[in-house]
Scaffold this motif. Structure first.
Motif, PDB file in Angstrom:
ATOM      1  N   THR A 152     -24.540 -21.958 -21.554  1.00  0.00           N
ATOM      2  CA  THR A 152     -23.898 -21.375 -22.724  1.00  0.00           C
ATOM      3  C   THR A 152     -24.686 -21.755 -23.973  1.00  0.00           C
ATOM      4  O   THR A 152     -25.168 -22.879 -24.089  1.00  0.00           O
ATOM      5  CB  THR A 152     -22.451 -21.894 -22.848  1.00  0.00           C
ATOM      6  N   VAL A 153     -24.832 -20.800 -24.879  1.00  0.00           N
ATOM      7  CA  VAL A 153     -25.403 -21.026 -26.206  1.00  0.00           C
ATOM      8  C   VAL A 153     -24.506 -20.283 -27.191  1.00  0.00           C
ATOM      9  O   VAL A 153     -24.312 -19.064 -27.043  1.00  0.00           O
ATOM     10  CB  VAL A 153     -26.854 -20.507 -26.325  1.00  0.00           C
ATOM     11  N   HIS A 154     -23.988 -20.993 -28.190  1.00  0.00           N
ATOM     12  CA  HIS A 154     -23.116 -20.375 -29.199  1.00  0.00           C
ATOM     13  C   HIS A 154     -22.017 -19.518 -28.569  1.00  0.00           C
ATOM     14  O   HIS A 154     -21.808 -18.371 -28.965  1.00  0.00           O
ATOM     15  CB  HIS A 154     -23.924 -19.525 -30.178  1.00  0.00           C
ATOM     16  N   ALA A 155     -21.356 -20.014 -27.566  1.00  0.00           N
ATOM     17  CA  ALA A 155     -20.234 -19.351 -26.881  1.00  0.00           C
ATOM     18  C   ALA A 155     -20.644 -18.116 -26.091  1.00  0.00           C
ATOM     19  O   ALA A 155     -19.795 -17.389 -25.582  1.00  0.00           O
ATOM     20  CB  ALA A 155     -19.112 -19.010 -27.860  1.00  0.00           C
ATOM     21  N   ALA A 156     -21.947 -17.837 -25.965  1.00  0.00           N
ATOM     22  CA  ALA A 156     -22.416 -16.695 -25.167  1.00  0.00           C
ATOM     23  C   ALA A 156     -22.998 -17.196 -23.851  1.00  0.00           C
ATOM     24  O   ALA A 156     -23.813 -18.128 -23.842  1.00  0.00           O
ATOM     25  CB  ALA A 156     -23.471 -15.898 -25.936  1.00  0.00           C
ATOM     26  N   GLU A 157     -22.582 -16.570 -22.772  1.00  0.00           N
ATOM     27  CA  GLU A 157     -23.100 -16.927 -21.453  1.00  0.00           C
ATOM     28  C   GLU A 157     -24.530 -16.415 -21.299  1.00  0.00           C
ATOM     29  O   GLU A 157     -24.836 -15.291 -21.677  1.00  0.00           O
ATOM     30  CB  GLU A 157     -22.214 -16.335 -20.358  1.00  0.00           C
ATOM     31  N   HIS A 158     -25.381 -17.268 -20.739  1.00  0.00           N
ATOM     32  CA  HIS A 158     -26.789 -16.945 -20.502  1.00  0.00           C
ATOM     33  C   HIS A 158     -27.141 -17.255 -19.051  1.00  0.00           C
ATOM     34  O   HIS A 158     -26.534 -18.127 -18.432  1.00  0.00           O
ATOM     35  CB  HIS A 158     -27.703 -17.828 -21.369  1.00  0.00           C
TER      36      HIS A 158
END
Length: 146
Positions: free
Chosen positions: A59-65
């Motif tokens: 996760t980065v800044h609440a976005a799944e990667h």
């Protein structure tokens, strides 16, 4: 007795389905270092083996990667979840034109060889489709990366 057997079989299936998970210490140092160099704000990192490569979900800044790294540590490709508002206008128009009875369920920006494409999951009442688009709205034949 029959219920215990069913539970045992299901449990065994769950255990074998997780065989590709890798503890961070088993991931080559170059791979782990490159992940953090490329995505310094990554957290909640989970690793799995994908053939000879390593895939990280994070996760980065609440976005799944998700990112796929070669054993050497080189980043092969990555994707991140995006809101529908981040889809290029050409992609949104193509979806509306070609899938008028579908709702956008999920969208991701997918980057490979410095080229960004867009993966979407579209749902109708009875069907779900996975489609990949170029930034200019052309539907691509490349496979959807799960």
């Amino acid at each position: 007795m029959k219920q215990q057997l069913i539970v045992a079989i299901l449990s065994a299936g769950l255990l074998t389905s997780c065989d590709d998970d890798v503890i961070p210490e088993k991931v080559p140092l170059e791979v782990r270092q490159n992940l953090l160099a490329t995505f310094p704000l990554a957290f909640d990192i989970a690793w799995e083996k994908s053939g000879q490569d390593y895939e990280a979900d994070f996760t980065v800044h609440a976005a799944e990667h998700s990112a796929l790294f070669q054993q050497s540590g080189k980043l092969a490709q990555y994707k991140r979840a995006i809101p529908a508002s981040e889809l290029p206008e050409a992609v949104a128009h193509s979806i509306a034109r070609n899938y008028p009875n579908y709702q956008l369920e999920e969208a991701e920006a997918f980057v490979k060889d410095h080229i960004t494409s867009y993966q979407v999951i579209l749902k109708s009442k009875s069907t779900e489709v996975e489609v990949v688009y170029s930034a200019d709205g052309q539907q691509l034949r490349q496979p959807y990366w799960d």
